[in-house]
Design a protein around this motif. Structure first.
Motif, short mmCIF file in Angstrom:
data_model
loop_
_atom_site.label_atom_id
_atom_site.label_comp_id
_atom_site.label_asym_id
_atom_site.label_seq_id
_atom_site.Cartn_x
_atom_site.Cartn_y
_atom_site.Cartn_z
N VAL A 503 2.88 10.99 -4.77
CA VAL A 503 1.73 10.08 -4.63
C VAL A 503 2.18 8.74 -4.07
O VAL A 503 1.54 8.18 -3.17
N VAL A 504 3.28 8.21 -4.60
CA VAL A 504 3.78 6.91 -4.11
C VAL A 504 4.16 7.01 -2.64
O VAL A 504 3.83 6.12 -1.84
N ALA A 505 4.86 8.08 -2.26
CA ALA A 505 5.30 8.23 -0.88
C ALA A 505 4.13 8.44 0.07
O ALA A 505 4.11 7.90 1.18
N ARG A 506 3.15 9.24 -0.35
CA ARG A 506 2.06 9.62 0.55
C ARG A 506 0.99 8.52 0.64
O ARG A 506 0.61 8.08 1.71
N ASP A 507 0.50 8.08 -0.54
CA ASP A 507 -0.60 7.11 -0.54
C ASP A 507 -0.13 5.68 -0.42
O ASP A 507 -0.92 4.79 -0.09
N PRO A 513 -7.52 0.71 0.25
CA PRO A 513 -7.14 0.09 -1.03
C PRO A 513 -7.29 1.03 -2.22
O PRO A 513 -6.53 0.95 -3.18
N ARG A 514 -8.27 1.94 -2.16
CA ARG A 514 -8.47 2.89 -3.26
C ARG A 514 -7.23 3.76 -3.46
O ARG A 514 -6.76 3.96 -4.57
N LEU A 515 -6.69 4.27 -2.35
CA LEU A 515 -5.49 5.10 -2.42
C LEU A 515 -4.26 4.27 -2.79
O LEU A 515 -3.37 4.75 -3.51
N LEU A 516 -4.21 3.05 -2.31
CA LEU A 516 -3.07 2.19 -2.62
C LEU A 516 -3.01 1.83 -4.11
O LEU A 516 -1.93 1.78 -4.71
N LEU A 517 -4.18 1.60 -4.72
CA LEU A 517 -4.21 1.33 -6.16
C LEU A 517 -3.69 2.53 -6.95
O LEU A 517 -2.97 2.38 -7.94
N ALA A 519 -1.58 4.80 -5.85
CA ALA A 519 -0.13 4.90 -5.61
C ALA A 519 0.62 3.84 -6.43
O ALA A 519 1.69 4.12 -6.99
N GLY A 520 0.08 2.63 -6.50
CA GLY A 520 0.73 1.58 -7.29
C GLY A 520 0.77 1.92 -8.77
O GLY A 520 1.77 1.66 -9.45
N ALA A 539 -2.22 -3.34 -0.88
CA ALA A 539 -3.64 -3.19 -1.24
C ALA A 539 -4.36 -4.53 -1.20
O ALA A 539 -5.51 -4.62 -0.76
N LEU A 540 -3.68 -5.58 -1.65
CA LEU A 540 -4.28 -6.92 -1.62
C LEU A 540 -4.55 -7.35 -0.19
O LEU A 540 -5.63 -7.88 0.12
#
Length: 875
Positions: A503-507, A513-517, A519-520, A539-540
């Motif tokens: 998830v971290v690598a892909r998103d 921002p939805r996907l980045l949150l 992944a974070g 994301a910010l």
């Protein structure tokens, strides 16, 4: 003490209180012998808590009349009621107003109690060894600051100290559902209703004429032997009614009677809580007939009634947490039917018809409607607007209704997630996900992720797992996230890592921002704080570029927490301040509470006590009623770190105990282990080594799992603090070595400070200077002024240069009492001479003098004489 409290203080007879008075007598005997102790009395309004406390204080004074030669040789008993206003430290202020001989002495006592001295030492100083019983009424109405300080004092009272003067006994009353503090050795007595014999005797004393047996039986039955209700009824009945010549009212304990007894409890509740209690009572379909009526109602009916009366339901979580309501499945219930009657009686007259129409309920006294009847989907009806109702009646509406209702629930859930009880948000978002699953899968996925966030904020692991649903029906990153987080929440980290890493690598490289949150969040669970900060910063940037104002506070909340976990406190504070402004502009109170909590924790690192108190108070103001377990844990942790920095180890340990405890009343599940090192330090310093060792052993199991890079180093520091002999040297060395690999400079500096302090106390000043100098430089670089001053004073105590000198400004940091003691000692007075002159115990003087040395960074009386003489401070 208020006028009402003084009126109650008059000696009176008590009925059916043999066990309670026996417990008071046992504590009184201990208090006369100077051994002290704590007795808790719990009960419902009107059951006589105040009367028992008044009797306890009065009896204790009577058994110790002073002799003619010494007016101070007798017993002293105090009855202190809850303060009218529950501001910070208002309870302690009321306590010292009762104990101190003058208002100025009370103000001085409060200053000392809020500082490093603590309530226990201040009370001992005020009592000067006299046998004393202190009776505190309505602890549940005291402010949190005073309750925490009192808990620390009571826990300290259970530990033997050879040279401590006579200890007071404490008799403390609280509402039946109030969660009492954990005090070793304390006894708890539950006040109950009167027996038939006790009730008859009470009625015989209260009634103008002796009531006939049939009336007595009816009164006892209808009031269930409740002493407060019996007294209220007896005052209202006429002579004809008592003699049986006129009929008794139905019910005997009507709205006016229960309102008189329970009005104080209801009156102290927030307005929204009172309104919601009234709605639950009105929505009951049985009318609450009889003293044992259940007052049980479907939660959907309550929501429908709330909509009809425009009542906010955010207060429900607080009522459940306080025990005024309880929940069984979809049913809400009053445990005390008389409280339900009082709540019903306090409802506006116009509400009765509205609630009846909204819920299908019937007026009191009628029958034929079961509690399960009513609208089949009241919860959905709560969220549907008029547009949804119109669409639902048409053929197109029947197709679109699930999507429309789902989106309506999604909007409602988002609103609650931003500024209401998070478990309300969870329920709405979960329903939205189900309604949208087939026709709007992307929105359904969002709703499930948000529901998981709500449950996470509330610290509810089972709810998190329900929202994730094991990844059922999901694909790609969404499935990996659900499966990985499910494995992590069920403590299967080896299974969690591959999925969450994908998830971290892909998103983590996406622009959404939805996907980045998502992944974070995955990165934080893995303990990769560097990746978490990087992904949330991305994301910010995207949220700003897309002008997504409503999303911005959430992104900043995630980023501030990631920076905090990484030990980058300055960045965390900068992000949290921006997030706080964004949350306040958009009305997102829950996000603002979390940012306040982050700022409080950062302030505890810097050593800014005022900022800690301000931000932690603001965070808890929202976190507690809204069920924000994560924000509440951070805020309490910050307060404890500030207390530890002031030398209040016992108070800090008492505050941290619930945070490291398992279960629904413990701290947040994701923060519990992070708090352990701080708890171990406070517990060791306050002689709670058994608890500290148990927590450290559990922390050792967690530390090897690799989800916190600083854990191995902090575990080694815990081992050093718990070890004996020369063994700490090995563990401190291991801790410093492991800190070099994790990058958290502040925690490394704290380890160096602890190591240097241990070396100095082992009389190895030359060896101590190196670690202390390194700690001082790091604290100064981090702008941690309070910690830097601590390191500087330890370095001075070794005879080494500290990078600074004792300035006249340091004198201002001493309390007035410490200044008086310092002047007398500088003039050559011994501790005994100072004690005699200031009417203190030698032990109290010694305690203050050690604090003076620590704050001024000196080691001896000779140095103190030189410092005071050099500054030429006026007396």
């Amino acid at each position: 003490m208020s006028g009402a409290m003084r009126a109650v203080a008059a000696r009176r007879r008590l009925y059916d209180r043999t066990a309670e008075l026996a417990a008071v007598a046992r504590l009184s005997d201990r208090s006369e012998a100077g051994l002290g102790g704590v007795l808790f009395l719990t009960g419902d309004p009107g059951e006589g808590r105040t009367a028992v406390l008044s009797r306890a204080a009065d009896d204790f004074r009577r058994t110790g009349s002073p002799t003619a030669s010494d007016s101070r040789s007798g017993n002293t008993g105090y009855l202190v009621g809850a303060p009218e206003h529950r501001g910070p430290w208002s309870g302690a202020r009321a306590l010292f107003a009762a104990l101190a001989p003058t208002p100025s002495a009370a103000r001085r006592a409060l200053r000392l109690a809020r500082g490093e001295t603590g309530i226990a030492a201040v009370v001992s100083e005020l009592l000067v060894g006299r046998p004393t019983l202190i009776c505190l009424d309505d602890l549940h109405l005291w402010d949190a600051h005073s309750r925490a300080a009192l808990t620390a004092a009571w826990q300290d009272a259970g530990r033997p100290v050879a040279d401590r003067p006579g200890r007071p006994g404490w008799v403390v009353s609280a509402g039946r559902h109030h969660r009492l503090p954990d005090v070793p050795g304390a006894e708890t007595v539950r006040l109950g209703r009167l027996t038939a014999d006790g009730a008859r005797v009470l009625l015989g004393e209260l009634c103008a004429v002796p009531p006939v047996p049939s009336v007595v039986g009816r009164l006892i039955e209808d009031t269930a032997g409740h002493p407060g209700l019996l007294a209220s009824v007896a005052r209202r009945l006429t002579t004809a009614q008592l003699s049986g010549g006129s009929p008794l009212p139905r019910p005997v304990a009507d709205g006016a009677v229960v309102a008189e007894v329970y009005g104080g409890l209801l009156g102290r509740l927030p307005a929204d809580s009172r309104r919601l209690l009234s709605l639950v009572a009105l929505a009951d379909r049985t009318g609450g007939a009889g003293a044992s009526a259940a007052y049980e109602v479907d939660i959907g009916a309550v929501l429908s009634a709330a909509r009809a009366t425009r009542t906010h339901v955010e207060a429900l979580d607080g009522l459940l947490a306080d025990g005024l309501l309880c929940r069984r499945g979809d049913l809400l219930r009053f445990e005390d039917p008389f409280l339900a009657r009082a709540a019903r009686a306090s409802a506006p007259a116009a509400w009765h018809q509205r609630v009846q129409e909204a819920t299908g309920s019937v007026p009191p006294g009628t029958t034929g409607v079961r509690a399960g009847a009513g609208p089949p989907s009241a919860v959905l009806a709560w969220s549907e607007d008029h547009r949804t109702d119109r669409l639902g009646s048409s053929p197109a509406g029947r197709v679109l209704a699930p999507v429309v209702r789902g989106r309506s629930q999604l909007v409602r859930g988002l609103a609650a997630l931003a500024g209401g009880p998070v478990m309300d948000a969870y329920e709405s978002l979960l329903q939205a996900a189900e309604l949208l699953r087939d026709r709007a899968p992307v929105e359904a996925s969002d709703a499930r992720f948000l529901a998981m966030e709500a449950a996470w904020a509330g610290g509810d692991v089972p709810a998190c797992l329900t929202a994730l649903d094991g990844g059922r029906g999901a694909r790609g990153s969404e499935r990996d996230f659900a499966e990985g987080l499910t494995a992590a929440l069920t403590v299967r980290l080896d299974h969690a890592r591959p999925s969450l890493a994908r998830v971290v690598a892909r998103d983590g490289s996406e622009d959404d921002p939805r996907l980045l949150l998502r992944a974070g969040s995955a990165a934080l669970v893995l303990g990769d704080t560097t990746a978490a900060a990087r992904v949330h910063a991305r994301a910010l940037a995207r949220a700003r570029a897309e002008r997504r104002t409503s999303l911005l506070p959430r992104v900043l909340e995630h980023l501030a927490y990631a920076e905090l976990r990484a030990g980058r406190y300055s960045r965390a504070a900068l992000t949290a301040r921006e997030g706080l402004r964004a949350a306040e502009l958009t009305g997102q109170r829950n996000v603002a509470a979390h940012q306040h909590a982050v700022l409080a924790l950062v302030a505890s690192v810097v050593g800014d006590e005022a900022a800690v108190a301000e931000h932690a108070g603001r965070a808890l103001e929202t976190a507690r009623p809204h069920g924000l377990a994560q924000a509440a844990t951070l805020a309490e942790w910050a307060l404890a770190r500030a207390e530890l920095g002031r030398g209040l180890a016992a108070q800090a340990a008492a505050r941290l105990v619930p945070l490291v405890r398992l279960g629904p009343r413990g701290g947040h599940f994701a923060l519990r282990m992070l708090v352990v090192p701080c708890f171990v330090e406070a517990a060791v310093a306050s002689d709670r080594r058994t608890e500290a060792r148990a927590a450290a052993d559990e922390y050792a199991v967690w530390a090897v799992q690799g989800v916190d890079s600083a854990a191995p180093a902090q575990l080694a520091r815990c081992r050093a603090l718990l070890a004996k002999g020369e063994e700490p040297a090995y563990w401190f060395g291991e801790a410093v070595r492991r800190h070099d690999d994790c990058g958290n400079d502040f925690e490394r500096a704290r380890t160096l400070l602890a190591y240097g302090t241990w070396l100095r106390r082992r009389r190895r000043p030359a060896d101590a200077r190196g670690p202390l100098r390194d700690a001082l430089v790091t604290f100064e670089r981090a702008a941690a002024a309070g910690w830097a001053e601590h390191a500087r004073s330890e370095l001075r105590a070794t005879g080494g240069a500290s990078g600074g000198v004792v300035s006249p400004g340091a004198w201002g940091r001493l309390t007035p009492q410490q200044q008086r003691i310092a002047r007398l000692v500088a003039q050559g007075a011994t501790n005994r001479e100072v004690a005699d002159q200031l009417s203190l115990s030698p032990r109290t003087v010694d305690h203050h003098l050690r604090s003076v040395f620590a704050r001024l960074g000196i080691r001896s009386r000779v140095e103190l004489s030189g410092v005071v003489g050099q500054w030429d401070i006026p007396g």
